[in-house]
Write a protein that holds these residues in place. Sequence first.
Motif, short mmCIF file in Angstrom:
data_model
loop_
_atom_site.label_atom_id
_atom_site.label_comp_id
_atom_site.label_asym_id
_atom_site.label_seq_id
_atom_site.Cartn_x
_atom_site.Cartn_y
_atom_site.Cartn_z
N VAL A 256 170.55 -19.21 111.82
CA VAL A 256 170.86 -20.51 112.43
C VAL A 256 172.35 -20.67 112.68
N LEU A 257 173.18 -20.35 111.69
CA LEU A 257 174.62 -20.56 111.86
C LEU A 257 175.20 -19.66 112.94
N SER A 258 174.65 -18.45 113.08
CA SER A 258 175.15 -17.57 114.13
C SER A 258 174.87 -18.16 115.51
N VAL A 259 173.72 -18.85 115.64
CA VAL A 259 173.40 -19.51 116.91
C VAL A 259 174.38 -20.65 117.17
N LEU A 260 174.66 -21.44 116.14
CA LEU A 260 175.57 -22.57 116.31
C LEU A 260 176.98 -22.10 116.65
N VAL A 261 177.43 -21.02 115.99
CA VAL A 261 178.75 -20.47 116.33
C VAL A 261 178.75 -19.95 117.76
N ALA A 262 177.67 -19.25 118.14
CA ALA A 262 177.58 -18.72 119.49
C ALA A 262 177.60 -19.83 120.53
N SER A 263 177.02 -20.99 120.20
CA SER A 263 176.98 -22.09 121.16
C SER A 263 178.38 -22.61 121.47
N VAL A 264 179.31 -22.46 120.52
CA VAL A 264 180.69 -22.88 120.76
C VAL A 264 181.31 -22.04 121.86
N PHE A 265 180.94 -20.77 121.92
CA PHE A 265 181.50 -19.88 122.94
C PHE A 265 181.13 -20.36 124.34
N LEU B 145 181.11 -23.30 125.32
CA LEU B 145 181.98 -24.41 125.71
C LEU B 145 183.30 -23.90 126.27
N LEU B 146 183.57 -22.62 126.04
CA LEU B 146 184.80 -22.03 126.55
C LEU B 146 184.67 -21.74 128.04
N SER B 147 185.79 -21.58 128.68
CA SER B 147 185.77 -21.20 130.09
C SER B 147 185.24 -19.78 130.22
N ASP B 148 184.75 -19.45 131.39
CA ASP B 148 184.23 -18.11 131.63
C ASP B 148 185.29 -17.05 131.34
N LYS B 149 186.52 -17.33 131.75
CA LYS B 149 187.61 -16.37 131.55
C LYS B 149 187.89 -16.14 130.07
N THR B 150 187.95 -17.23 129.31
CA THR B 150 188.22 -17.12 127.88
C THR B 150 187.09 -16.39 127.17
N ARG B 151 185.85 -16.75 127.51
CA ARG B 151 184.70 -16.10 126.88
C ARG B 151 184.65 -14.61 127.18
N ALA B 152 185.02 -14.25 128.41
CA ALA B 152 185.03 -12.84 128.80
C ALA B 152 186.06 -12.05 128.00
#
Length: 273
Positions: free
Chosen positions: A16-25, A27-34
């Motif tokens: 569950v926590l890995s999903v919640l942490v992943a969901s924060v990503f 919220l980042l811009s495409d460039k930042t996430r990349a």
Amino acid sequence: MNLLFLIIFFTALGGVLSVLVASVFLLLSDKTRAIVLPHGVSFATGALLAVAFWGLIPHAFEEVGTEQVQTLSGSIMLGLLLFFMLEKLLIWRHCHSGTCEVHGEIDEHVHDHSHSHGSHKSAGTMIIIGDGIHNFVDGVLIAAAFLTNVQLGIVTSLAVAAHEIPQEVGDFAILLHSGYSKTKALFYNVLASLTTVIGGILAYYSLDGLQENLPYFLAMAASSFIYIAVSDLIPTLHKKTDIKSSLQQIALIFAGVGLIIVLNGFAHDIQLS
């Protein structure tokens, strides 16, 4: 501390926590996430390999007699082949191949949300089902590690969380690409992640009386981690070949290895009350 509580807590941590942490990503811009995501993949690669070769496999061999060494080694090989077949059936994890019908466009979607790909509900459904099965097995493997000793259970669950976070980011992208809203994508990913806890609880009650089989569950867990690292994550890292990226990948892989070794040392002192 109660062993069942530890299993529930750390399976939730890996799921569950890995999903919640992943969901924060997301919220980042495409460039930042990349930029951030490849670093997470490098770190997860080192963590998975360290847990497999530093923790799971040695503990598995410690639990068996010399007459079972070859059988246990064969179990690791069989596990690798089994996960290959499961991946072929698209029920194990998301793939990164450009010819993968369900996941082939994930990298395009992660890096460029401006394209309109249409709705592919079947792909999203397959991801949810596949993740549910994957997470359930992760829960069983984490419980098997805890039933061997707490130290091994902790580092195993942390390795699961390390590789789940970048994977869940990719799963979110596939669900959004399949036409799910962000809210529904989060809901279904959390729902699928709960099977990690279910797998851990069921394994606690069913494996507790089957201690003689634990080495083979540990071998299966090692096969899973090795296969994920060398079949899924490392090929992704090879897509970048410039010197700077390569050095960063190597450094983060060794950082993942080092963290697991350090945590293994700290966890060694944890005792059940």
